[in-house]
Design a protein around this motif. Structure first.
Motif, PDB file in Angstrom:
ATOM      1  N   ALA A  78     -17.264 -33.878  -3.885  1.00  0.00           N
ATOM      2  CA  ALA A  78     -16.286 -33.643  -2.820  1.00  0.00           C
ATOM      3  C   ALA A  78     -16.954 -33.344  -1.485  1.00  0.00           C
ATOM      4  O   ALA A  78     -16.312 -33.459  -0.431  1.00  0.00           O
ATOM      5  N   HIS A  79     -18.224 -32.962  -1.492  1.00  0.00           N
ATOM      6  CA  HIS A  79     -18.959 -32.790  -0.243  1.00  0.00           C
ATOM      7  C   HIS A  79     -19.340 -34.151   0.343  1.00  0.00           C
ATOM      8  O   HIS A  79     -19.615 -34.246   1.539  1.00  0.00           O
ATOM      9  N   CYS A  80     -19.382 -35.166  -0.507  1.00  0.00           N
ATOM     10  CA  CYS A  80     -19.825 -36.496  -0.086  1.00  0.00           C
ATOM     11  C   CYS A  80     -18.666 -37.432   0.235  1.00  0.00           C
ATOM     12  O   CYS A  80     -18.726 -38.192   1.202  1.00  0.00           O
ATOM     13  N   LEU A  81     -17.627 -37.402  -0.599  1.00  0.00           N
ATOM     14  CA  LEU A  81     -16.542 -38.373  -0.499  1.00  0.00           C
ATOM     15  C   LEU A  81     -15.204 -37.678  -0.285  1.00  0.00           C
ATOM     16  O   LEU A  81     -14.907 -36.678  -0.939  1.00  0.00           O
ATOM     17  N   ALA A  82     -14.410 -38.227   0.617  1.00  0.00           N
ATOM     18  CA  ALA A  82     -13.028 -37.788   0.791  1.00  0.00           C
ATOM     19  C   ALA A  82     -12.136 -39.021   0.765  1.00  0.00           C
ATOM     20  O   ALA A  82     -12.555 -40.119   1.133  1.00  0.00           O
ATOM     21  N   TYR A  83     -10.896 -38.814   0.355  1.00  0.00           N
ATOM     22  CA  TYR A  83      -9.955 -39.922   0.151  1.00  0.00           C
ATOM     23  C   TYR A  83      -8.659 -39.642   0.889  1.00  0.00           C
ATOM     24  O   TYR A  83      -8.103 -38.544   0.799  1.00  0.00           O
ATOM     25  N   VAL A  84      -8.180 -40.642   1.601  1.00  0.00           N
ATOM     26  CA  VAL A  84      -6.864 -40.566   2.229  1.00  0.00           C
ATOM     27  C   VAL A  84      -5.976 -41.601   1.549  1.00  0.00           C
ATOM     28  O   VAL A  84      -6.111 -42.805   1.794  1.00  0.00           O
ATOM     29  N   PRO A  85      -5.069 -41.161   0.660  1.00  0.00           N
ATOM     30  CA  PRO A  85      -4.164 -42.108   0.003  1.00  0.00           C
ATOM     31  C   PRO A  85      -3.038 -42.507   0.954  1.00  0.00           C
ATOM     32  O   PRO A  85      -2.886 -41.946   2.044  1.00  0.00           O
ATOM     33  N   GLN A  86      -2.257 -43.470   0.542  1.00  0.00           N
ATOM     34  CA  GLN A  86      -1.047 -43.796   1.294  1.00  0.00           C
ATOM     35  C   GLN A  86      -0.060 -42.647   1.148  1.00  0.00           C
ATOM     36  O   GLN A  86       0.113 -42.095   0.065  1.00  0.00           O
ATOM     37  N   ALA A  87       0.582 -42.282   2.256  1.00  0.00           N
ATOM     38  CA  ALA A  87       1.566 -41.197   2.208  1.00  0.00           C
ATOM     39  C   ALA A  87       2.736 -41.617   1.339  1.00  0.00           C
ATOM     40  O   ALA A  87       3.230 -42.738   1.425  1.00  0.00           O
ATOM     41  N   GLN A  88       3.174 -40.705   0.480  1.00  0.00           N
ATOM     42  CA  GLN A  88       4.316 -40.960  -0.379  1.00  0.00           C
ATOM     43  C   GLN A  88       5.255 -39.763  -0.320  1.00  0.00           C
ATOM     44  O   GLN A  88       4.865 -38.676   0.107  1.00  0.00           O
ATOM     45  N   ASP A  89       6.482 -39.992  -0.738  1.00  0.00           N
ATOM     46  CA  ASP A  89       7.412 -38.858  -0.816  1.00  0.00           C
ATOM     47  C   ASP A  89       6.825 -37.793  -1.729  1.00  0.00           C
ATOM     48  O   ASP A  89       6.287 -38.095  -2.797  1.00  0.00           O
ATOM     49  N   SER A  90       6.910 -36.553  -1.306  1.00  0.00           N
ATOM     50  CA  SER A  90       6.299 -35.483  -2.073  1.00  0.00           C
ATOM     51  C   SER A  90       7.187 -34.254  -2.043  1.00  0.00           C
ATOM     52  O   SER A  90       7.844 -33.964  -1.047  1.00  0.00           O
ATOM     53  N   SER A  91       7.193 -33.551  -3.158  1.00  0.00           N
ATOM     54  CA  SER A  91       7.960 -32.314  -3.236  1.00  0.00           C
ATOM     55  C   SER A  91       7.080 -31.094  -2.969  1.00  0.00           C
ATOM     56  O   SER A  91       7.490 -29.969  -3.222  1.00  0.00           O
ATOM     57  N   LEU A  92       5.858 -31.315  -2.488  1.00  0.00           N
ATOM     58  CA  LEU A  92       4.975 -30.195  -2.183  1.00  0.00           C
ATOM     59  C   LEU A  92       5.643 -29.266  -1.189  1.00  0.00           C
ATOM     60  O   LEU A  92       6.097 -29.695  -0.134  1.00  0.00           O
ATOM     61  N   SER A  93       5.691 -27.992  -1.526  1.00  0.00           N
ATOM     62  CA  SER A  93       6.361 -27.033  -0.649  1.00  0.00           C
ATOM     63  C   SER A  93       5.372 -26.238   0.208  1.00  0.00           C
ATOM     64  O   SER A  93       5.759 -25.300   0.888  1.00  0.00           O
ATOM     65  N   LEU A  94       4.101 -26.619   0.173  1.00  0.00           N
ATOM     66  CA  LEU A  94       3.108 -25.950   1.005  1.00  0.00           C
ATOM     67  C   LEU A  94       3.388 -26.206   2.467  1.00  0.00           C
ATOM     68  O   LEU A  94       3.935 -27.254   2.844  1.00  0.00           O
ATOM     69  N   ASN A  95       2.981 -25.261   3.319  1.00  0.00           N
ATOM     70  CA  ASN A  95       3.040 -25.590   4.737  1.00  0.00           C
ATOM     71  C   ASN A  95       1.816 -26.432   5.087  1.00  0.00           C
ATOM     72  O   ASN A  95       0.859 -26.552   4.310  1.00  0.00           O
ATOM     73  N   VAL A  96       1.848 -27.039   6.244  1.00  0.00           N
ATOM     74  CA  VAL A  96       0.845 -28.029   6.625  1.00  0.00           C
ATOM     75  C   VAL A  96      -0.553 -27.419   6.672  1.00  0.00           C
ATOM     76  O   VAL A  96      -1.515 -27.998   6.148  1.00  0.00           O
ATOM     77  N   GLN A  97      -0.697 -26.256   7.272  1.00  0.00           N
ATOM     78  CA  GLN A  97      -2.024 -25.667   7.372  1.00  0.00           C
ATOM     79  C   GLN A  97      -2.617 -25.386   5.993  1.00  0.00           C
ATOM     80  O   GLN A  97      -3.800 -25.638   5.746  1.00  0.00           O
ATOM     81  N   ASP A  98      -1.804 -24.887   5.072  1.00  0.00           N
ATOM     82  CA  ASP A  98      -2.308 -24.594   3.729  1.00  0.00           C
ATOM     83  C   ASP A  98      -2.694 -25.870   2.985  1.00  0.00           C
ATOM     84  O   ASP A  98      -3.664 -25.886   2.215  1.00  0.00           O
ATOM     85  N   LEU A  99      -1.919 -26.946   3.210  1.00  0.00           N
ATOM     86  CA  LEU A  99      -2.255 -28.205   2.560  1.00  0.00           C
ATOM     87  C   LEU A  99      -3.581 -28.741   3.093  1.00  0.00           C
ATOM     88  O   LEU A  99      -4.440 -29.201   2.327  1.00  0.00           O
TER      89      LEU A  99
END
Length: 256
Positions: A78-99
């Motif tokens: 995870a220090h080497c590679l990061a991934y940005v998936p396609q945005a999808q509908d999500s029920s995540l209730s985290l606020n943006v900063q925490d995510l």
């Protein structure tokens, strides 16, 4: 190549019952942007998931910084590679900063809480994309475009050496597309390697150093964008006629 951030050699990808593509050779170096273009269903997302270790290769090898992918502990990877998936509908209730702060997980010691520096980096990632004002908002209440920007910010907060992005601008309006492309170029100029897929050849022409055309289970062409992205090749890639791309010469409708 031993100095590549990511190097895939004779890679076959797919699932137990289905081989999607085979004999793929792909490399990504620091400071370079590689754009992958291909029609839907070709296997671009499957390829990315294989390069990230989410799916095992059917055959071939994947190296990250010269080390076999399966040899990397997950936290170190995870220090080497990061991934940005396609945005999808999500029920995540985290606020943006925490995510976005989740992007710092690999940098936080076990059984510890994120530091003030981690929180600052999360906010900096939001600010870099012009969405710091969303920090306290609930992620599941955002628009599709806003969610995509948040996912990009989370990956940036991870501070990776290489970034893999699955259609990062697909759900963004024109203005935010340009902002994201400019930021991707700045990241590469600062030394990050970026591999992304897109259906928009003009995006590859704008920021990519290399382009690969992916169709019929293979990389069909690879090289500099100006050499690879001819109207004839783009038309072939998407099963069009070259004339279909000649929109710049259409007649202007007469005034009423």
């Amino acid at each position: 190549m031993s100095n590549a951030l990511i190097n895939a050699v004779r890679l076959d990808i797919g699932y137990a019952q289905k081989r999607v593509a085979q004999q793929l050779d792909i490399s990504l170096h620091a400071g370079r942007i590689v754009a992958l273009l291909g029609p839907n269903g070709t296997g671009k997302t499957t390829l990315f998931k294989t390069l990230l270790g989410f799916l095992p290769p059917l055959s071939g090898k994947v190296y990250v910084q010269g080390r076999r992918l399966h040899e990397w502990p997950l936290r170190e990877l995870a220090h080497c590679l990061a991934y940005v998936p396609q945005a999808q509908d999500s029920s995540l209730s985290l606020n943006v900063q925490d995510l976005v702060l989740l992007g710092r997980t690999a940098h936080v010691p076990l059984f510890s809480s994120p530091s003030a520096q981690d929180r600052s980096l999360a906010l900096q990632s939001l600010e870099a994309l012009g969405i710091k004002h969303l920090a306290a908002h609930a992620y599941d209440q955002l628009s599709g475009g806003e969610k995509q920007l948040v996912l990009i910010a989370r990956a940036l907060a991870q501070s990776p050496a290489a970034l893999i992005m699955d259609e990062p601008t697909a759900s963004l309006d024109f203005g935010n597309q340009i902002k994201v492309l400019k930021h991707m170029r700045r990241l590469a100029d600062a030394g990050m390697g970026i591999l992304f897929c897109t259906h928009q050849p003009e995006h590859a022409l704008r920021i990519a150093d290399e382009v690969s055309l992916f169709k019929d289970g293979a990389i069909q062409a690879h090289g500099a964008p100006q050499q690879i992205l001819s109207p004839e090749r783009i038309a072939w890639l998407y099963d069009l006629e070259p004339a279909d791309l000649d929109v710049g010469h259409q007649k202007t409708p007469p005034n009423d």
